[in-house]
Structures are given as C-alpha cells and as structure tokens.
Design a protein around this motif. Structure first.
Motif, mmCIF file in Angstrom:
data_model
loop_
_atom_site.group_PDB
_atom_site.id
_atom_site.type_symbol
_atom_site.label_atom_id
_atom_site.label_comp_id
_atom_site.label_asym_id
_atom_site.label_seq_id
_atom_site.Cartn_x
_atom_site.Cartn_y
_atom_site.Cartn_z
ATOM 1 N N VAL A 124 0.845 -1.201 0.000
ATOM 2 C CA VAL A 124 0.000 0.000 0.000
ATOM 3 C C VAL A 124 0.880 1.249 0.000
ATOM 4 O O VAL A 124 0.637 2.208 -0.752
ATOM 5 C CB VAL A 124 -0.951 -0.018 1.223
ATOM 6 N N GLY A 125 1.936 1.224 0.829
ATOM 7 C CA GLY A 125 2.858 2.358 0.872
ATOM 8 C C GLY A 125 3.477 2.635 -0.488
ATOM 9 O O GLY A 125 3.574 3.785 -0.923
ATOM 10 N N ALA A 126 3.863 1.552 -1.197
ATOM 11 C CA ALA A 126 4.471 1.707 -2.521
ATOM 12 C C ALA A 126 3.482 2.341 -3.493
ATOM 13 O O ALA A 126 3.849 3.197 -4.303
ATOM 14 C CB ALA A 126 4.946 0.352 -3.038
ATOM 15 N N ALA A 127 2.198 1.938 -3.396
ATOM 16 C CA ALA A 127 1.191 2.473 -4.316
ATOM 17 C C ALA A 127 0.903 3.950 -4.031
ATOM 18 O O ALA A 127 0.501 4.685 -4.928
ATOM 19 C CB ALA A 127 -0.097 1.655 -4.225
ATOM 20 N N CYS A 128 1.099 4.387 -2.776
ATOM 21 C CA CYS A 128 0.777 5.770 -2.396
ATOM 22 C C CYS A 128 1.939 6.738 -2.618
ATOM 23 O O CYS A 128 1.720 7.953 -2.706
ATOM 24 C CB CYS A 128 0.373 5.834 -0.919
ATOM 25 N N VAL B 77 4.239 7.670 -5.020
ATOM 26 C CA VAL B 77 4.358 8.609 -6.139
ATOM 27 C C VAL B 77 3.145 9.545 -6.239
ATOM 28 O O VAL B 77 3.326 10.753 -6.456
ATOM 29 C CB VAL B 77 4.628 7.841 -7.459
ATOM 30 N N PRO B 78 1.894 9.054 -6.043
ATOM 31 C CA PRO B 78 0.775 10.000 -6.048
ATOM 32 C C PRO B 78 0.935 11.117 -5.015
ATOM 33 O O PRO B 78 0.650 12.283 -5.308
ATOM 34 C CB PRO B 78 -0.433 9.124 -5.715
ATOM 35 N N LEU C 219 10.453 5.033 -3.457
ATOM 36 C CA LEU C 219 9.711 3.887 -3.984
ATOM 37 C C LEU C 219 10.652 2.730 -4.322
ATOM 38 O O LEU C 219 10.361 1.565 -4.020
ATOM 39 C CB LEU C 219 8.898 4.313 -5.219
ATOM 40 N N ALA C 220 11.810 3.046 -4.916
ATOM 41 C CA ALA C 220 12.781 1.993 -5.253
ATOM 42 C C ALA C 220 13.247 1.274 -3.989
ATOM 43 O O ALA C 220 13.394 0.046 -3.974
ATOM 44 C CB ALA C 220 13.972 2.595 -6.005
ATOM 45 N N VAL C 221 13.457 2.036 -2.910
ATOM 46 C CA VAL C 221 13.871 1.429 -1.639
ATOM 47 C C VAL C 221 12.754 0.531 -1.099
ATOM 48 O O VAL C 221 13.004 -0.585 -0.624
ATOM 49 C CB VAL C 221 14.242 2.523 -0.615
#
Lengths: 122, 176
Positions: free
Chosen positions: A74-78, A80-81, A106-108
C-alpha cells in the motif's frame, strides 16, 4: 509474476527519479510529461498491489509477515501520487526534487518488499 | 489544513507581495492552489522546506508504522529499541506538522524538534556502536541511521540549516 512487477516498478521509479532530478537541476518545475511519467509508475505500483493481493489470496505467504507485506504494498502504491500532489503545491525546482525523492523512496520500498516476500517464493 | 492556513495569512499575503518584490512572481504563481502559504512565516514549508516536509512525512509514516507493528507484535523482544522508534516517529510527526503549518511559532517548534532529533540520532548512534546488547533489534536511529541511508542524521542538519535561513528571511520581511 510478483518479481517481474517489482522489477518493473523499481526501474520505472528510478527513471522517474533521474528525470525529475534533472528537471530540478535545470531549475524547472514538474510539467505535464513528468505527470504522465508519474502516472505510469503509479499504474505499475497499483498492478503490483493487485498481483501481491492475488498471490496472498492464492495461499502464498511472505517470509517476513503478511501485515508488513501488505503495508509495504500500500505504501508503494501511495508514494508517487503523494509526491505528485506535493509537487503540484510547490511549483519550483523543489517540486521536481520531491518527485525525484519519491522515486528513490519507492525503489527502496521495492527492495524491502522483495526481502519481505522472500527469495523462496516466485 | 490548507483552509486553516488560508485564514491565518490572507492579509499578510497582500502585504508580503508589496514589500518583497523578488518574491512576487513566485507568490503569484503559487497563489492559485495555496494563496496563504506565501505569508512571511509560512515559508518554512515552501521551496526547500517543501522537500524537507516530504521527507519528514515519509519518515513519520515509516517510523510510526514500523514501531506500531513491532510494539503490537513483539514488544518484549526489544522494548527500548521499539520505544525509541516510536519516539523518533513522534518527533518526525511534530516536524512534519510544524513545516506544514508554517509561521514563527511553528519554526521554533521545528527548531526544538530538529535539535532533539539530531541529539537522538547521535546519542543512539553512539550507544548502538558502544553497547549493541542494549539494542537487540534495530531502531530507525541505530548506527546513525545506517539502515535508512543515513537520512536520519542528514535530515535534522538540513532542517536546522534551512530553519535558520528561513528565520533570517522571516525577520527581514518583518523589519521591512
């Protein structure tokens, strides 16, 4: 399948980071093309969220905790937005720097996701 | 929260535009989404401050969610480490909110919180290197933030430098 998506998200996130870091270096705010780039990366992260949840639904279990795994998905999906919104409110080179930082973060997160899922799983 | 800051700074915005011509184009450009954000004191969350705000926001989420998961699932393993991660998360949250709200008061709060953060990360960094048995599990601040690419030690330094600079600009704007 999850590995392929994770690699896709990582690579696109890093490309976005370099692109926006270049814009920040040139003292430019993010433009429409950058936002299309952010949309692409976000789409990849959303696909990853769905694939991850489907894998969980099929009975696969991450090595280091399901809750942590879902949290990172969920954190990854949030990431960049949220960076995109922040760069909309900061129309300067610093807005571009925020998106660049978001791409690196996000890469991390992807690296950690890979560790949490574990090498044993597909 | 954006609406709140609008109420705070609407009058200042008009004044700030007249008094500080170099800021005017930026103020006009940013005026559409957040007209109030350009008032003198609010600037700690603008420009480079906005990048800091983003990093502190990410670290707030990371540290708080990490410590909450650890405290709720395996608190007895490493009580001190998990409580320290929680404390770190709270400090990050305070700085994030202060940068977001802006103003002279928030700047002071952020200065104190950034100083506490720097002391914390240095203190925990020294402790973890000197006596690793006290920390059976990692914290956000272990080994000077090694696990987080040293950002935990870089951020408060950047934060303090930026707040000092923004404070000088703030005083300059008030004096004019």
């Amino acid at each position: 399948m999850l590995d392929a998506v994770t690699i896709t998200v990582t690579v696109t996130a890093l490309l976005l980071a370099v692109w926006c870091a270049y814009a920040a270096y040139r003292d430019e705010p993010t433009n429409d093309w950058h936002f299309i780039g952010m949309a692409v990366v976000t789409l990849a992260a959303l696909v990853q969220l769905v694939v991850g949840l489907v894998q969980l639904g099929q009975g696969d279990r991450p090595d280091h905790g399901t809750a942590t795994f879902v949290g990172y998905l969920v954190g990854a999906a949030c990431t960049v937005p949220l960076a995109a919104i922040m760069s909309l409110t900061e129309r300067s080179r610093w807005g571009s720097a925020i998106v660049a930082a978001g791409g690196v973060v996000l890469a991390v997160l992807e690296l950690r996701l890979h560790e949490i899922w574990g090498a044993g799983n597909g | 929260m954006a609406e709140e800051s609008t109420a705070d700074g609407t009058e200042d915005t008009a004044m700030a535009r007249q008094q500080t011509p170099p800021q005017a184009p930026a103020a006009a450009e940013a005026a559409a989404p957040a007209p109030a954000a350009q008032s003198g004191g609010a600037r700690i969350g603008q420009g480079p401050g906005r990048l800091l705000l983003w990093f502190y926001g990410v670290f707030t989420v990371a540290a708080l969610s990490r410590s909450i998961v650890q405290i709720s699932t395996k608190f007895s393993d490493a009580r001190l480490a998990y409580l320290l991660s929680l404390a770190a998360g709270i400090v990050y949250a305070v700085i994030t909110v202060a940068l977001w709200r802006g103003g002279g008061q928030a700047r002071k709060v952020a200065l104190v919180a950034c100083s506490a953060e720097l002391l914390g990360v240095i203190g925990v960094g020294v402790l973890t290197l000197a006596d690793s048995s006290a920390f059976p599990d990692q914290t956000v601040w272990s080994d000077f933030g090694y696990g987080y690419v040293f950002l935990p030690v870089i951020l408060p330094v950047m934060g303090l430098l930026w707040l000092r600079k923004a404070g000088a600009e703030l005083r300059g704007a008030e004096a004019a």
